[in-house]
Design a protein around this motif. Structure first.
Motif, PDB file in Angstrom:
ATOM      1  N   CYS A 106      -7.028   6.625   1.558  1.00 28.95           N
ATOM      2  CA  CYS A 106      -5.710   6.312   1.114  1.00 28.95           C
ATOM      3  C   CYS A 106      -5.306   4.941   2.137  1.00 28.95           C
ATOM      4  O   CYS A 106      -5.848   4.238   2.853  1.00 28.95           O
ATOM      5  CB  CYS A 106      -4.402   7.091   1.521  1.00 28.95           C
ATOM      6  N   GLY A 107      -4.363   4.155   1.448  1.00 29.38           N
ATOM      7  CA  GLY A 107      -3.883   2.859   1.622  1.00 29.38           C
ATOM      8  C   GLY A 107      -3.101   2.941   3.070  1.00 29.38           C
ATOM      9  O   GLY A 107      -3.356   1.926   3.831  1.00 29.38           O
ATOM     10  N   PHE A 108      -2.488   3.977   3.374  1.00 25.91           N
ATOM     11  CA  PHE A 108      -1.855   4.088   4.663  1.00 25.91           C
ATOM     12  C   PHE A 108      -2.879   4.071   5.705  1.00 25.91           C
ATOM     13  O   PHE A 108      -2.712   3.249   6.697  1.00 25.91           O
ATOM     14  CB  PHE A 108      -1.138   5.225   4.510  1.00 25.91           C
ATOM     15  N   HIS A 132       5.305  -2.750   4.018  1.00 21.71           N
ATOM     16  CA  HIS A 132       5.156  -1.249   3.899  1.00 21.71           C
ATOM     17  C   HIS A 132       5.168  -0.685   5.215  1.00 21.71           C
ATOM     18  O   HIS A 132       4.832  -1.293   6.298  1.00 21.71           O
ATOM     19  CB  HIS A 132       3.749  -0.810   3.235  1.00 21.71           C
ATOM     20  N   GLU A 171       2.712  -8.769   1.572  1.00 21.86           N
ATOM     21  CA  GLU A 171       2.371  -8.070   0.315  1.00 21.86           C
ATOM     22  C   GLU A 171       2.347  -8.878  -0.697  1.00 21.86           C
ATOM     23  O   GLU A 171       3.024  -9.967  -0.904  1.00 21.86           O
ATOM     24  CB  GLU A 171       3.433  -6.862   0.110  1.00 21.86           C
ATOM     25  N   ASP A 200      -1.815  -7.063   1.062  1.00 21.27           N
ATOM     26  CA  ASP A 200      -1.567  -5.729   0.703  1.00 21.27           C
ATOM     27  C   ASP A 200      -0.965  -5.851  -0.647  1.00 21.27           C
ATOM     28  O   ASP A 200       0.154  -6.139  -0.951  1.00 21.27           O
ATOM     29  CB  ASP A 200      -0.499  -5.055   1.670  1.00 21.27           C
ATOM     30  N   ALA A 202      -1.036  -3.553  -3.186  1.00 26.13           N
ATOM     31  CA  ALA A 202      -1.066  -2.331  -3.559  1.00 26.13           C
ATOM     32  C   ALA A 202      -0.304  -2.312  -5.018  1.00 26.13           C
ATOM     33  O   ALA A 202      -0.838  -1.608  -6.005  1.00 26.13           O
ATOM     34  CB  ALA A 202      -0.361  -1.209  -2.982  1.00 26.13           C
ATOM     35  N   HIS A 203       0.605  -3.189  -5.115  1.00 27.04           N
ATOM     36  CA  HIS A 203       1.480  -3.123  -6.467  1.00 27.04           C
ATOM     37  C   HIS A 203       1.048  -4.202  -7.616  1.00 27.04           C
ATOM     38  O   HIS A 203       1.654  -4.261  -8.606  1.00 27.04           O
ATOM     39  CB  HIS A 203       2.877  -3.164  -6.202  1.00 27.04           C
ATOM     40  N   THR A 232      -4.843  -0.527  -3.433  1.00 17.52           N
ATOM     41  CA  THR A 232      -5.061   1.038  -3.531  1.00 17.52           C
ATOM     42  C   THR A 232      -5.186   1.332  -4.902  1.00 17.52           C
ATOM     43  O   THR A 232      -5.030   0.548  -5.746  1.00 17.52           O
ATOM     44  CB  THR A 232      -3.432   1.479  -3.107  1.00 17.52           C
ATOM     45  N   LYS A 235      -1.992   3.739  -7.747  1.00 11.96           N
ATOM     46  CA  LYS A 235      -0.866   3.022  -8.256  1.00 11.96           C
ATOM     47  C   LYS A 235      -1.537   2.641  -9.811  1.00 11.96           C
ATOM     48  O   LYS A 235      -1.989   3.456 -10.683  1.00 11.96           O
ATOM     49  CB  LYS A 235      -0.478   1.963  -7.677  1.00 11.96           C
TER      50      LYS A 235
HETATM   51  C1  PLP Z   1       1.522   2.702  -1.536  1.00 12.34           C
HETATM   52  C2  PLP Z   1       1.166   1.772  -0.617  1.00 12.34           C
HETATM   53  C3  PLP Z   1       0.410   1.872   0.278  1.00 12.34           C
HETATM   54  C4  PLP Z   1      -0.289   3.257   0.595  1.00 12.34           C
HETATM   55  O1  PLP Z   1      -1.227   3.508   0.003  1.00 12.34           O
HETATM   56  P1  PLP Z   1      -1.758   5.124  -0.285  1.00 12.34           P
HETATM   57  O2  PLP Z   1      -2.863   5.001  -0.861  1.00 12.34           O
HETATM   58  O3  PLP Z   1      -0.593   5.697  -1.045  1.00 12.34           O
HETATM   59  O4  PLP Z   1      -1.730   5.771   0.996  1.00 12.34           O
HETATM   60  C5  PLP Z   1       0.215   0.683   1.201  1.00 12.34           C
HETATM   61  N1  PLP Z   1       0.812  -0.558   1.104  1.00 12.34           N
HETATM   62  C6  PLP Z   1       1.649  -0.377   0.040  1.00 12.34           C
HETATM   63  C7  PLP Z   1       2.409  -1.859  -0.228  1.00 12.34           C
HETATM   64  C8  PLP Z   1       1.973   0.736  -0.751  1.00 12.34           C
HETATM   65  O5  PLP Z   1       3.114   0.348  -1.828  1.00 12.34           O
END
Ligand code: PLP
Length: 386
Positions: A106-108, A132, A171, A200, A202-203, A232, A235
């Protein structure tokens, strides 16, 4: 004897501050959500391209299960690194133009692993105040010196930077505001000061740029200007998991020193197989992106026309700024009565006084869905101001 922990007190304090969080078990169906026997139109997910329920992706997952079984069987350095993972890493490199990539559950944990593996006592970490929780938390627990700069405040960052001392993290698309990081300036500042830069995205991944390559590609910035790319798969890619990518040397280093990589069971190879299929769908998904960006423009025009305060966002994340936590909860509840599911986002996830509805749009929505959301918002607005 009393308990050493005061759970009830902590929960009561949150309840009184209208900050208590609860969960609802849901069932998804297209743009709809079933919760407790009721059907809602759903504007609260991160499945921006509607891939989570895409039959082709489900079929790839099922094929992966048949071919590779349910689990990876071990951590990656033992025997959990399968050919399916290797193919996914290659496909990521090909898509994003990076040398090497590493997969995380996971991203976390990916964010935590990278910061922990790199930053020692002698280093500095600079990060955007709105990064985040995974980045903020890792940063504040590390022995390095962390400095946070105001959101996208490049002058503040420039004042804080010391030459060759560490890492700047920001981000691509901010998760609660939907706006973009100032990547042209971040790249310049990192290069001028001899510091490393991490994104990062993710979005942004899947949603922005040619072939959905993300924020940097959308801004015309070459991937080589950013040392560490994190993204990630839960999403826009519709599955789950994450990656970190960059130079071969970086990836070899993380393979050795990133503890949540080394000591964690690797993601199921079937999942890696599904994510590889998701990348193909994303790369070929221009029609989905065009449809999504049309919905975003439609929503913004409609909500602005009604006088709502929106964020400065042209991404699927559209904050509707309300202010106080109670007001945000109240508005979310009024929308639910009208069959619309949105989430109220409150402190500590966002700064005090900026509670909001985090409305998210998806290619799974149709124009009629956005119009239904706008109609419900108009009714709530009249009830507030009428
Ligand atoms: C969702 C998110 C994460 C964590 O990713 P997961 O795979 O859901 O654990 C990390 N950074 C950002 C900016 C996110 O939105």
């Amino acid at each position: 004897m009393g308990s050493p922990f005061h759970l009830a007190d902590a929960l009561d304090a949150r309840r009184e501050a209208a900050l208590l969080r609860t969960r609802s078990a849901v069932r998804h169906e297209g743009a709809h959500l079933h919760v407790a026997g009721r059907d809602y139109l759903h504007f609260a997910g991160n499945d921006y391209l509607g891939l989570a329920r895409e039959p082709l992706l489900g079929a790839a997952f099922a094929e992966g299960l048949t071919r590779f079984g349910a689990g990876s069987g071990a951590s990656p350095l033992v025997t959990g690194y399968h050919e399916a993972h290797q193919r996914l890493e290659k496909s990521l490199c090909d898509w994003l133009g990076v040398e090497a990539a590493l997969l995380f559950n996971c991203g976390f944990s990916a964010n935590q692993a990278v910061l922990k593996a790199l930053l020692g006592k002698e280093h500095r970490l600079w990060q955007d105040r709105l990064n985040h929780a995974s980045l903020q938390e890792a940063g504040s627990q590390l022995p390095c010196t962390m400095q946070r700069f105001g959101h996208n405040d490049m002058q503040a960052l420039a004042r804080q930077l010391e030459p060759g001392a560490g890492l700047i993290v920001s981000e691509g698309v901010f998760s609660m505001d939907g706006d973009l990081g100032d990547w042209p300036s971040l790249c310049d500042l990192a290069a001028q000061s001899g510091n490393w830069l991490m994104i990062d995205d993710a979005h942004g991944l899947g949603v922005l740029g040619p072939e959905g390559r993300g924020t940097l590609a959308a801004l015309g910035i070459g991937p080589e200007r950013v040392h560490i790319h994190m993204g990630t798969f839960g999403k826009a890619l519709g599955v789950a998991g994450a990656f970190v990518a960059g130079s071969r040397e970086l990836v070899e280093y993380l393979t050795n020193f990133a503890r949540t990589y080394v000591y964690s069971t690797h993601m199921p190879p079937a999942q890696a197989h599904a994510i590889t299929a998701a990348i193909d769908l994303v790369r070929a998904g221009e029609a989905r992106r065009t449809h999504l960006h049309g919905l975003i423009a439609r929503f913004r025009a409609g909500a602005k026309g009604q006088g709502w305060r929106l964020g400065c966002s042209h991404t699927p994340i559209q904050p509707l700024l309300v202010g106080e936590s109670e007001a945000a909860l109240h508005l979310a509840a009024r929308l639910r009565e009208r069959g619309i599911w949105v989430t109220a986002i409150r402190p500590p996830t966002v700064p005090v006084g900026t509670a909001r509805l985090r409305i998210t749009l998806s290619a799974a929505h149709g124009e009629a869905d956005v119009d239904a959301l706008l109609a419900a918002l108009a009714e709530c607005r009249e009830a507030r101001h009428g």
